[in-house]
Design an enzyme around this catalytic site. Structure first.
Site, PDB file in Angstrom:
ATOM      1  N   ASN A 151       0.802  -1.226   0.000  1.00 46.84           N
ATOM      2  CA  ASN A 151       0.000   0.000   0.000  1.00 46.84           C
ATOM      3  C   ASN A 151       0.832   1.272   0.000  1.00 46.84           C
ATOM      4  O   ASN A 151       0.340   2.332  -0.340  1.00 46.84           O
ATOM      5  CB  ASN A 151      -0.959   0.007   1.202  1.00 46.84           C
ATOM      6  CG  ASN A 151      -0.261  -0.328   2.491  1.00 46.84           C
ATOM      7  OD1 ASN A 151       0.304  -1.407   2.650  1.00 46.84           O
ATOM      8  ND2 ASN A 151      -0.265   0.609   3.427  1.00 46.84           N
ATOM      9  N   GLN A 179      -4.910  -3.836  -1.963  1.00 47.75           N
ATOM     10  CA  GLN A 179      -4.457  -2.846  -2.962  1.00 47.75           C
ATOM     11  C   GLN A 179      -4.327  -3.454  -4.348  1.00 47.75           C
ATOM     12  O   GLN A 179      -4.092  -2.732  -5.325  1.00 47.75           O
ATOM     13  CB  GLN A 179      -3.109  -2.236  -2.540  1.00 47.75           C
ATOM     14  CG  GLN A 179      -3.157  -1.466  -1.235  1.00 47.75           C
ATOM     15  CD  GLN A 179      -3.952  -0.163  -1.320  1.00 47.75           C
ATOM     16  OE1 GLN A 179      -4.294   0.327  -2.395  1.00 47.75           O
ATOM     17  NE2 GLN A 179      -4.264   0.411  -0.171  1.00 47.75           N
ATOM     18  N   CYS A 327      -0.017   7.567  11.177  1.00 49.95           N
ATOM     19  CA  CYS A 327       0.014   8.843  11.871  1.00 49.95           C
ATOM     20  C   CYS A 327      -0.486   8.565  13.281  1.00 49.95           C
ATOM     21  O   CYS A 327      -1.634   8.202  13.475  1.00 49.95           O
ATOM     22  CB  CYS A 327      -0.905   9.800  11.139  1.00 49.95           C
ATOM     23  SG  CYS A 327      -0.941  11.431  11.827  1.00 49.95           S
TER      24      CYS A 327
HETATM   25  C1  LIG Z   1      -2.865  -3.425   2.196  1.00 53.50           C
HETATM   26  C2  LIG Z   1      -4.011  -3.104   3.095  1.00 53.50           C
HETATM   27  N1  LIG Z   1      -4.497  -4.046   3.896  1.00 53.50           N
HETATM   28  C3  LIG Z   1      -5.537  -3.828   4.733  1.00 53.50           C
HETATM   29  C4  LIG Z   1      -6.135  -2.594   4.791  1.00 53.50           C
HETATM   30  C5  LIG Z   1      -7.275  -2.376   5.745  1.00 53.50           C
HETATM   31  O1  LIG Z   1      -8.502  -2.383   5.057  1.00 53.50           O
HETATM   32  P1  LIG Z   1      -9.812  -1.726   5.744  1.00 53.50           P
HETATM   33  O2  LIG Z   1      -9.586  -0.249   5.765  1.00 53.50           O
HETATM   34  O3  LIG Z   1     -10.941  -2.133   4.824  1.00 53.50           O
HETATM   35  O4  LIG Z   1      -9.946  -2.332   7.077  1.00 53.50           O
HETATM   36  C6  LIG Z   1      -5.650  -1.567   3.985  1.00 53.50           C
HETATM   37  C7  LIG Z   1      -6.235  -0.204   4.077  1.00 53.50           C
HETATM   38  O5  LIG Z   1      -5.550   0.780   4.184  1.00 53.50           O
HETATM   39  C8  LIG Z   1      -4.557  -1.818   3.102  1.00 53.50           C
HETATM   40  O6  LIG Z   1      -4.058  -0.879   2.314  1.00 53.50           O
END
Ligand SMILES: Cc1ncc(COP(=O)(O)O)c(C=O)c1O
Length: 384
Positions: A151, A179, A327
């Site tokens: 991400n 992602q 953050c």
């Molecule tokens: C790689 C990854 N995994 C898990 C999540 C968490 O997903 P959610 O916001 O639907 O709980 C995110 C969200 O930022 C993410 O980018």
């Protein structure tokens, strides 16, 4: 000042077609899918249709989809569920140092409970070495959880190779595809994926909904106790409204994915070109080759900048981006992903910005972003 949103990896706005579907669903269908009367049956039908759409989107079975409250819950269910259900076979888990916290923190919790977790390193481009994965395997390894697309950097891991390796050894393979789902075409059978996490709000769907794909043969320990919903894997009345929206977002995505990806690539190219044209000093964190990188996320280091001051100035100039890292209490923690790539002492941990594009961004916006960055960099540099 026209604001420019380049933080789509954090969340996307809701697609207009998704909004329409949700508005209609709110008016037309409110029944509890577990009720046997007409209203319940109507909701059940819609839920079943959504489940079919999700299953087809990754070439899984209808029965393999467990709706959850999003990516975090799906990751938690996969990791704790697989670990507890298989602890009689062993207590070793393999993951990487660059996972999202929704994977790292469950793994850390399992360590506290006596599981042994290997956190694989990555190279300077943020890629796991398949030989390191192989070397980490042990007789008591029960689960490997490695993300599809990172991400913060947009780097893609060699999922198919890892899947083949795990399946041939009978080790459960989970991938956090939050992602990846909007960009890559995913086939859980071909890629030998046992458990896969998807979230709706990264693909123009509503927040608070996602799913975990679970291959039929995989045992998971139950985490929530209550009703029989989601075949007991996830008790609780289904979020039917959000699931309807999520379904529409997936349908639109399937129609538009190729076109969106081409567009993202042209945005990346234009931003890079505009930064170069203005002789702005930057480095790419990762590698932009399409074989290993998705086109909608780029992470750039700006030597001499301080990420907090830079982000604040970008926001003041109307550009919404992020550092990609957590953050905490208003202060930005150095990114664990960049730390794994470049080491604790690298200045990149304190001067990097993630840009993540959406379908409505334009090439003109990329030029404006480069212009505004140039102004900020010059202004901040003259103060040093
Ligand atoms: C790689 C990854 N995994 C898990 C999540 C968490 O997903 P959610 O916001 O639907 O709980 C995110 C969200 O930022 C993410 O980018």
């Amino acid at each position: 000042m026209k604001r420019i949103y380049l933080d789509h990896a954090a969340t996307t706005p809701i697609h207009p077609s998704v909004k329409d579907v949700m508005r209609d669903a709110m008016e037309e269908s409110f029944g509890n899918p577990s009720s046997i009367h007409h209203f319940g049956r109507e909701s059940r039908k819609r839920l079943d249709e959504a489940r079919t759409t999700m299953a087809k989107s990754i070439n899984g079975n209808y029965e393999s989809i467990i709706f959850t409250s999003g990516g975090t819950e799906a990751n938690n269910l996969a990791i704790f569920g697989a670990a507890y259900a298989n602890q009689h076979k062993g207590n070793h888990i393999i993951t990487t140092q660059i996972e999202h916290h929704a994977v790292l923190h469950p793994c850390e919790q399992l360590e506290k409970e006596g599981f042994d977790v290997t956190y694989l390193p990555v190279n300077e481009n943020g890629l796991v070495d398949i030989m390191d994965v192989k070397k980490a395997l042990r007789k008591d390894t029960i689960l490997t959880t490695i993300m599809f697309v990172n991400n913060e950097t947009g780097m893609k891991q060699p999922i198919q190779m890892i899947g083949n390796m795990m399946r041939s050894r009978g080790i459960i393979f989970h991938t956090d595809a939050v992602q990846a789902f909007g960009i890559e075409s995913i086939d859980v059978n071909e890629m030998k994926i046992d458990l896969l996490t998807v979230s709706s709000h990264k693909i123009y769907g509503p927040k608070g909904v996602g799913f975990l794909y679970k291959r039929d043969e995989i045992e998971l320990a139950q985490r929530l106790f209550g009703g029989e919903q989601e075949r007991t894997w996830r008790s609780g009345t289904e979020n039917t409204l959000a699931i309807e929206g999520f379904k529409k977002a997936v349908e639109v995505l399937q129609d538009e994915r190729d076109k969106r990806n081409e567009h993202y690539q042209s945005l990346t190219n234009r931003l890079i070109h505009s930064l170069d044209e203005k002789s702005i000093d930057y480095h790419v964190n990762g590698d932009l080759s399409p074989e290993v990188h998705v086109p909608n996320i780029i992470n750039l280091s700006f030597p001499g900048m301080d990420v907090e001051i830079f982000l604040t100035n970008l926001d003041l100039s109307g550009i919404a981006v992020s550092s990609g890292s957590a953050c905490t209490a208003g202060a930005i923690d150095p990114s664990h992903v960049l730390r794994a790539m470049y080491g604790e002492d690298s200045p990149r941990l304190r001067n990097s910005i993630r840009f993540s594009f959406g379908k409505d961004n334009t090439e003109e916006e990329m030029e404006q972003v480069a212009e505004r960055i140039q102004l900020i960099v010059n202004r901040l540099a003259s103060k040093n």
